[in-house]
Write a protein that holds these residues in place. Sequence first.
Motif, PDB file in Angstrom:
ATOM      1  N   GLN A  48       0.793  -1.192  -0.047  1.00 22.14           N
ATOM      2  CA  GLN A  48      -0.034   0.194  -0.083  1.00 22.14           C
ATOM      3  C   GLN A  48       0.882   1.246  -0.067  1.00 22.14           C
ATOM      4  N   VAL A  51       2.148   1.688  -3.467  1.00 24.75           N
ATOM      5  CA  VAL A  51       1.014   2.470  -4.398  1.00 24.75           C
ATOM      6  C   VAL A  51       1.055   3.895  -4.142  1.00 24.75           C
ATOM      7  N   TYR A  52       0.859   4.245  -2.832  1.00 26.77           N
ATOM      8  CA  TYR A  52       0.936   5.567  -2.368  1.00 26.77           C
ATOM      9  C   TYR A  52       2.178   6.576  -2.814  1.00 26.77           C
ATOM     10  N   ARG A  55       1.761   6.679  -6.786  1.00 24.71           N
ATOM     11  CA  ARG A  55       0.928   7.494  -7.133  1.00 24.71           C
ATOM     12  C   ARG A  55       1.146   8.997  -7.060  1.00 24.71           C
ATOM     13  N   CYS A  99      -3.119   2.873 -15.741  1.00 26.84           N
ATOM     14  CA  CYS A  99      -3.619   1.689 -14.471  1.00 26.84           C
ATOM     15  C   CYS A  99      -2.199   1.438 -14.148  1.00 26.84           C
ATOM     16  N   THR A 111      -4.088   0.681  -9.035  1.00 26.42           N
ATOM     17  CA  THR A 111      -4.601   2.048  -8.968  1.00 26.42           C
ATOM     18  C   THR A 111      -4.716   2.479 -10.376  1.00 26.42           C
ATOM     19  N   THR A 117      -7.258   5.553  -4.109  1.00 24.70           N
ATOM     20  CA  THR A 117      -6.790   4.443  -3.073  1.00 24.70           C
ATOM     21  C   THR A 117      -6.132   3.473  -4.077  1.00 24.70           C
ATOM     22  N   SER A 118      -5.800   2.405  -3.387  1.00 23.80           N
ATOM     23  CA  SER A 118      -5.523   1.068  -4.042  1.00 23.80           C
ATOM     24  C   SER A 118      -6.523   0.058  -3.782  1.00 23.80           C
ATOM     25  N   GLU A 160     -13.500   9.521  -5.382  1.00 25.73           N
ATOM     26  CA  GLU A 160     -12.542   8.894  -6.064  1.00 25.73           C
ATOM     27  C   GLU A 160     -11.353   9.529  -6.908  1.00 25.73           C
TER      28      GLU A 160
END
Length: 363
Positions: A48, A51-52, A55, A99, A111, A117-118, A160
């Motif tokens: 997570q 991913v954050y 992003r 994506c 994501t 978010t993931s 979102e």
Amino acid sequence: MNRTRVKARHGFTVIELILVIVVIAILAVITVISYVNIQSRADLSRLQQDVYNSRTALTMYSVDNDGEFPEEGVVAGLLHLSANSTYQYTYTSSTNTYCLTISSDRHELYTTNTIATSVEGVCDGHTSRLGGTSVALPDPIVSDQLLAWWTFNNGLAHDETGTYPDGSLMNGAYATVGENGTANGAIYLDGVDDYVSLGDVLNNVPLPITVTAWVNLRDADSENPILVTDNSQAYYGNRYSVNPSLQTYQHFGNGGGASSASRRSAYSPISSVPINSWVFIVYTMTSYADMASYINGVLKSTTTYSGAATTLLSSASYGATVGYMNNSSSQQYYARMAVDDLRVYTKTLSASEVSQLYAAHAK
């Protein structure tokens, strides 16, 4: 003759030994399971964070490059991944969407530029390390000029797109089954005092505007407000609802109250909104003289107008709400309904786009 008695020594019986072994085995299994679960949670937390961080890097790249996200050949040097993480990335230049899938030995998350978010799983076209299934890439209709998008998944009023902060469920509103059968995929409002507070958002968004939502009305005893951008008795902002005659209704005002000179309203004269079933409603507001509505992808052919206002004005003093409209001290309207997938676009969706969006999300 003296005889010495020797006391017999008793060891564990076979049954006792078996019981001891079983207890030790159970404790060992519990320990192993606990260790595995701790490792799994730690791995998910790392993923997570990957991913954050990724992003954030993609967003910073977009800011530095006139809103464009990176192509596949550029992205490798931007992502921030843990030692055991791998990634797959797809960029669609025609819609400026991406994506991103990030995987480990235990978990896979994806994501997109429209999801803040993931989500568990992998993007469409990406290969799963765990044998999981892929998900569809963001539909161009979803991302093109999409200002705000509240899916209401898991009982959260989360935008979102990341444009606005999270809202709050008020007075007992709760998660319920969504329009596509997903558990906790929608919000239920009881028609008494439940509503969703979105906060001070959607202020002075210029026309054109399109609002779409999946709703399941439970009765038509009174006005059923779906979205009110400025919930005030002064008639600021935009209002989108279904009236007691089951007609679609939309309105904008300039803050001058309920007088004809201060507001502009439009409704379909045909009672076309069903109750006790999911329905996809679309409101388009192109100008004060051009408003329309769609039911399940079909344009309502006629629109009746009232009021003479030609300008829209918002106020930062009043927040946006879902399911609640404050007309006056004696007119407080609460919708009895389930609501799912509420969106606001800064353009007029075409009939083709509405049909495609309905078909993509209908059961």
